[in-house]
Design a protein around this motif. Structure first.
Motif, PDB file in Angstrom:
ATOM      1  N   GLU A 256      45.943  42.010  46.546  1.00 23.86           N
ATOM      2  CA  GLU A 256      45.066  42.702  45.598  1.00 23.86           C
ATOM      3  C   GLU A 256      45.788  42.949  44.272  1.00 23.86           C
ATOM      4  O   GLU A 256      45.216  42.752  43.197  1.00 23.86           O
ATOM      5  N   TRP A 257      47.039  43.358  44.353  1.00 24.53           N
ATOM      6  CA  TRP A 257      47.826  43.617  43.143  1.00 24.53           C
ATOM      7  C   TRP A 257      48.024  42.340  42.328  1.00 24.53           C
ATOM      8  O   TRP A 257      47.924  42.362  41.095  1.00 24.53           O
ATOM      9  N   ILE A 258      48.278  41.235  42.995  1.00 29.12           N
ATOM     10  CA  ILE A 258      48.477  39.966  42.297  1.00 29.12           C
ATOM     11  C   ILE A 258      47.247  39.607  41.460  1.00 29.12           C
ATOM     12  O   ILE A 258      47.355  39.133  40.329  1.00 29.12           O
ATOM     13  N   HIS A 259      46.062  39.848  42.012  1.00 32.73           N
ATOM     14  CA  HIS A 259      44.826  39.424  41.344  1.00 32.73           C
ATOM     15  C   HIS A 259      44.329  40.427  40.307  1.00 32.73           C
ATOM     16  O   HIS A 259      43.363  40.127  39.596  1.00 32.73           O
ATOM     17  N   LYS A 260      44.985  41.571  40.204  1.00 35.54           N
ATOM     18  CA  LYS A 260      44.612  42.511  39.156  1.00 35.54           C
ATOM     19  C   LYS A 260      45.099  42.001  37.822  1.00 35.54           C
ATOM     20  O   LYS A 260      46.071  41.260  37.719  1.00 35.54           O
ATOM     21  N   ASN A 261      44.434  42.429  36.746  1.00 33.65           N
ATOM     22  CA  ASN A 261      44.889  42.057  35.394  1.00 33.65           C
ATOM     23  C   ASN A 261      46.249  42.691  35.116  1.00 33.65           C
ATOM     24  O   ASN A 261      46.526  43.784  35.548  1.00 33.65           O
TER      25      ASN A 261
END
Length: 261
Positions: A256-261
């Motif tokens: 989830e963190w990877i795909h956040k801006n």
């Protein structure tokens, strides 16, 4: 926004593959600390194979290595997206200085002492000396009477009671009953289990997490028979593979963190 390249450092192959299957960008994966450089605010990480370095947009770091303090410092100087955040890891990498900071904020602090390498101490009550920057019950010695320290070490009273770890990753927390055949307790024995979370210990753990600016935290406490509680130490890279629900939550949090801006 899709990030072009991330670097995963320290995680084992099974965890790397889990993330790989859920991220369609480029990945550099190292199980140990790679060479890096920071130039003009860009972080470059050593290639997995061959010679040279490549720019990366995000770093996932989960490991404890003998000489990784300067590496973490480099990530902090880069000041880019790092999980867990590099500043929090840097604050906690050295156990003695981390303990000093924790004692400033913890509700369950207790008096500590210190002894230099080569110094003697005489005690009529049980004391525990702790030195170095490793975990897993290493570099600890319980004694009474006369003792000469071979290292610079923290001294603390020996607290008889139940050893527990309060672990927080993102929005979820767990409490783990630590076990061991001797006075040394850890997360590794087969009969370690999850238990109901103590609200006071959770509150203390989350307060320390905020104060030290950490994304992940595992605090070890002793709960004595009379209910008195003592913070023993902070784990900045706590074990995430001992329980499958913890492992999956960690990995999903990372994805989830990877795909956040």
């Amino acid at each position: 926004m899709t990030h072009n390249r991330i670097a995963i450092i320290g995680l084992h192959e099974q965890e790397y593959k889990y993330i790989r299957e859920r991220f369609d960008g480029l990945i550099i994966w190292h199980q140990s600390v790679p060479k890096i450089k920071v130039v003009n605010k860009t972080l470059y990480v050593e290639k997995m194979q061959g010679v040279g370095m490549l720019p990366v947009d995000k770093i996932i770091y989960h490991g404890i290595f003998e000489n990784d303090l300067d590496f973490i410092s480099g990530l902090a100087l880069w000041n880019g997206p790092c999980f867990p955040n590099a500043y929090g890891m840097l604050e906690c990498r050295l156990k003695i200085s981390c303990l000093v900071k924790a004692m400033k904020y913890s509700k369950f602090k207790s008096a500590r002492g210190f002894i230099s390498e080569g110094a003697y101490i005489n005690t009529e009550t049980d004391l525990v000396a702790k030195w170095g920057n490793w975990h897993c019950g290493e570099n600890k010695h319980k004694f009474t009477g006369s003792w000469e320290s071979s290292e610079n070490a923290v001294l603390e009273p020996y607290f008889e009671g139940e050893a527990v770890r309060v672990l927080n990753i993102g929005e979820r927390s767990w409490q783990i009953k630590l076990e061991g055949e001797t006075w040394l307790k850890s997360i590794h024995p087969d009969h370690v289990k999850l238990m109901e979370i103590d609200a006071e210990l959770l509150e203390d753990t989350l307060a320390l997490k905020e104060k030290i600016e950490m994304d992940i935290i595992g605090n070890d406490y002793i709960v004595q028979k009379d209910g008195t509680k003592h913070l023993l130490e902070i784990n900045h890279i706590p074990d995430i593979t001992r329980f499958e629900e913890v492992r999956l939550h960690f990995l999903n949090t990372v994805v989830e963190w990877i795909h956040k801006n």
